[in-house]
Motif scaffolding. Sequence first.
Motif, PDB file in Angstrom:
ATOM      1  N   LEU A  80       0.831  -1.203   0.000  1.00 20.74           N
ATOM      2  CA  LEU A  80       0.000   0.000   0.000  1.00 20.74           C
ATOM      3  C   LEU A  80       0.868   1.257   0.000  1.00 20.74           C
ATOM      4  O   LEU A  80       0.614   2.207  -0.758  1.00 20.74           O
ATOM      5  CB  LEU A  80      -0.912  -0.005   1.233  1.00 20.74           C
ATOM      6  CG  LEU A  80      -1.858   1.184   1.389  1.00 20.74           C
ATOM      7  CD1 LEU A  80      -2.817   1.260   0.204  1.00 20.74           C
ATOM      8  CD2 LEU A  80      -2.642   1.063   2.685  1.00 20.74           C
ATOM      9  N   LEU A  81       1.911   1.274   0.829  1.00 24.23           N
ATOM     10  CA  LEU A  81       2.819   2.423   0.896  1.00 24.23           C
ATOM     11  C   LEU A  81       3.523   2.632  -0.443  1.00 24.23           C
ATOM     12  O   LEU A  81       3.679   3.773  -0.901  1.00 24.23           O
ATOM     13  CB  LEU A  81       3.859   2.216   1.996  1.00 24.23           C
ATOM     14  CG  LEU A  81       3.348   2.221   3.433  1.00 24.23           C
ATOM     15  CD1 LEU A  81       4.487   1.902   4.403  1.00 24.23           C
ATOM     16  CD2 LEU A  81       2.715   3.548   3.794  1.00 24.23           C
ATOM     17  N   PHE A  82       3.951   1.543  -1.051  1.00 25.06           N
ATOM     18  CA  PHE A  82       4.652   1.624  -2.335  1.00 25.06           C
ATOM     19  C   PHE A  82       3.777   2.305  -3.374  1.00 25.06           C
ATOM     20  O   PHE A  82       4.205   3.250  -4.050  1.00 25.06           O
ATOM     21  CB  PHE A  82       5.035   0.216  -2.797  1.00 25.06           C
ATOM     22  CG  PHE A  82       6.029   0.180  -3.923  1.00 25.06           C
ATOM     23  CD1 PHE A  82       5.663   0.546  -5.211  1.00 25.06           C
ATOM     24  CD2 PHE A  82       7.340  -0.215  -3.706  1.00 25.06           C
ATOM     25  CE1 PHE A  82       6.567   0.523  -6.254  1.00 25.06           C
ATOM     26  CE2 PHE A  82       8.263  -0.243  -4.747  1.00 25.06           C
ATOM     27  CZ  PHE A  82       7.876   0.130  -6.019  1.00 25.06           C
ATOM     28  N   LYS A  83       2.551   1.829  -3.508  1.00 23.04           N
ATOM     29  CA  LYS A  83       1.669   2.385  -4.543  1.00 23.04           C
ATOM     30  C   LYS A  83       1.281   3.826  -4.239  1.00 23.04           C
ATOM     31  O   LYS A  83       1.221   4.677  -5.145  1.00 23.04           O
ATOM     32  CB  LYS A  83       0.416   1.528  -4.669  1.00 23.04           C
ATOM     33  CG  LYS A  83      -0.461   1.951  -5.847  1.00 23.04           C
ATOM     34  CD  LYS A  83      -1.518   0.920  -6.169  1.00 23.04           C
ATOM     35  CE  LYS A  83      -2.285   1.289  -7.434  1.00 23.04           C
ATOM     36  NZ  LYS A  83      -3.297   0.271  -7.790  1.00 23.04           N
ATOM     37  N   GLU A  84       1.021   4.132  -2.973  1.00 28.47           N
ATOM     38  CA  GLU A  84       0.584   5.483  -2.610  1.00 28.47           C
ATOM     39  C   GLU A  84       1.692   6.519  -2.813  1.00 28.47           C
ATOM     40  O   GLU A  84       1.420   7.667  -3.136  1.00 28.47           O
ATOM     41  CB  GLU A  84       0.110   5.512  -1.156  1.00 28.47           C
ATOM     42  CG  GLU A  84      -0.552   6.819  -0.762  1.00 28.47           C
ATOM     43  CD  GLU A  84      -1.256   6.757   0.578  1.00 28.47           C
ATOM     44  OE1 GLU A  84      -1.431   7.820   1.193  1.00 28.47           O
ATOM     45  OE2 GLU A  84      -1.634   5.644   1.008  1.00 28.47           O
ATOM     46  N   THR A  85       2.948   6.112  -2.649  1.00 21.40           N
ATOM     47  CA  THR A  85       4.046   7.076  -2.737  1.00 21.40           C
ATOM     48  C   THR A  85       4.728   7.107  -4.100  1.00 21.40           C
ATOM     49  O   THR A  85       5.457   8.057  -4.398  1.00 21.40           O
ATOM     50  CB  THR A  85       5.125   6.772  -1.668  1.00 21.40           C
ATOM     51  OG1 THR A  85       5.554   5.405  -1.799  1.00 21.40           O
ATOM     52  CG2 THR A  85       4.578   7.003  -0.273  1.00 21.40           C
ATOM     53  N   THR A  86       4.508   6.081  -4.923  1.00 17.65           N
ATOM     54  CA  THR A  86       5.154   6.060  -6.242  1.00 17.65           C
ATOM     55  C   THR A  86       4.155   6.192  -7.389  1.00 17.65           C
ATOM     56  O   THR A  86       4.551   6.526  -8.512  1.00 17.65           O
ATOM     57  CB  THR A  86       5.941   4.752  -6.451  1.00 17.65           C
ATOM     58  OG1 THR A  86       5.025   3.650  -6.506  1.00 17.65           O
ATOM     59  CG2 THR A  86       6.951   4.534  -5.327  1.00 17.65           C
ATOM     60  N   GLY A  87       2.879   5.899  -7.112  1.00 19.06           N
ATOM     61  CA  GLY A  87       1.876   5.990  -8.171  1.00 19.06           C
ATOM     62  C   GLY A  87       1.713   4.712  -8.968  1.00 19.06           C
ATOM     63  O   GLY A  87       0.917   4.660  -9.905  1.00 19.06           O
ATOM     64  N   ILE A 109      12.228   5.459  -3.703  1.00 16.94           N
ATOM     65  CA  ILE A 109      12.026   6.741  -3.015  1.00 16.94           C
ATOM     66  C   ILE A 109      13.305   7.577  -3.070  1.00 16.94           C
ATOM     67  O   ILE A 109      13.267   8.794  -3.289  1.00 16.94           O
ATOM     68  CB  ILE A 109      11.603   6.513  -1.554  1.00 16.94           C
ATOM     69  CG1 ILE A 109      10.206   5.883  -1.490  1.00 16.94           C
ATOM     70  CG2 ILE A 109      11.608   7.822  -0.773  1.00 16.94           C
ATOM     71  CD1 ILE A 109       9.123   6.694  -2.153  1.00 16.94           C
ATOM     72  N   LYS A 110      14.445   6.938  -2.891  1.00 18.63           N
ATOM     73  CA  LYS A 110      15.726   7.657  -2.958  1.00 18.63           C
ATOM     74  C   LYS A 110      15.958   8.235  -4.350  1.00 18.63           C
ATOM     75  O   LYS A 110      16.368   9.387  -4.491  1.00 18.63           O
ATOM     76  CB  LYS A 110      16.874   6.711  -2.593  1.00 18.63           C
ATOM     77  CG  LYS A 110      16.955   6.371  -1.120  1.00 18.63           C
ATOM     78  CD  LYS A 110      18.101   5.399  -0.843  1.00 18.63           C
ATOM     79  CE  LYS A 110      18.170   5.032   0.619  1.00 18.63           C
ATOM     80  NZ  LYS A 110      19.260   4.057   0.912  1.00 18.63           N
ATOM     81  N   SER A 111      15.694   7.428  -5.358  1.00 16.29           N
ATOM     82  CA  SER A 111      15.959   7.886  -6.728  1.00 16.29           C
ATOM     83  C   SER A 111      15.002   8.989  -7.164  1.00 16.29           C
ATOM     84  O   SER A 111      15.346   9.832  -7.991  1.00 16.29           O
ATOM     85  CB  SER A 111      15.866   6.707  -7.710  1.00 16.29           C
ATOM     86  OG  SER A 111      14.541   6.206  -7.761  1.00 16.29           O
ATOM     87  N   SER A 112      13.793   9.001  -6.583  1.00 18.95           N
ATOM     88  CA  SER A 112      12.807  10.016  -6.971  1.00 18.95           C
ATOM     89  C   SER A 112      12.865  11.257  -6.086  1.00 18.95           C
ATOM     90  O   SER A 112      12.242  12.270  -6.402  1.00 18.95           O
ATOM     91  CB  SER A 112      11.395   9.417  -6.912  1.00 18.95           C
ATOM     92  OG  SER A 112      11.045   9.070  -5.578  1.00 18.95           O
TER      93      SER A 112
END
Length: 208
Positions: A80-87, A109-112
């Motif tokens: 859930l966290l992955f999808k919510e923060t990366t789209g 997250i680091k790369s973005s």
Amino acid sequence: MNYKDLARDLRETAALLDKHGPSMEGKALATKAAAFEKQAAKFKAVVQDAAAGLAPGIRDLERLLQSPEKKHFTLPVLKLLFKETTGHGPPLAQCKTATTLKKHWLAEIKSSGRGENALSVAQRHLAQLKTPAVPVPKDADALRVEFNRLGGLSDEELALELDKRFKKIDVLRKLAGANGVPDAKTLPKEELVRSLMERARRMHGHLL
């Protein structure tokens, strides 16, 4: 922002404190010094992250995921966290455990450079996860209403809800039985969860 000027001002202030600090008195000064000390510690961490090439929030996010709170960041939560923060969803073929998914998530997250946002999202969900779960309804009619609500959630939200509130197999079977899931009393848990998710989706779409 001229960081050289800031560094010079900080050195000058530090020199004054070194020289006159022992003789300085006053409640107002002590109060401001205490407030500045807290802010200075936060600023120092941000500067260290910037010097190391890390976006703001990354280091605190890593600390959170390594703290005793890490027990709350299960595979459904991390999806859930992955999808919510990366789209977009995680590469499931490479992320079959919480450990591997956590690594992929942090790398993205680091790369973005979305550290602060990811930290905020993780902290918000952590607070929700630590809140006692809403009791599962007991009567069949309420379970059918609940089933329709579950069908309107995203895949990640639904998986998390089932993991938090419907973790026990007997509760899952009760939910399944009230909503006409075939073989609700005999299916293994993994197959039962999959059947529940598919049927909840169909039922929700039909009732809309």
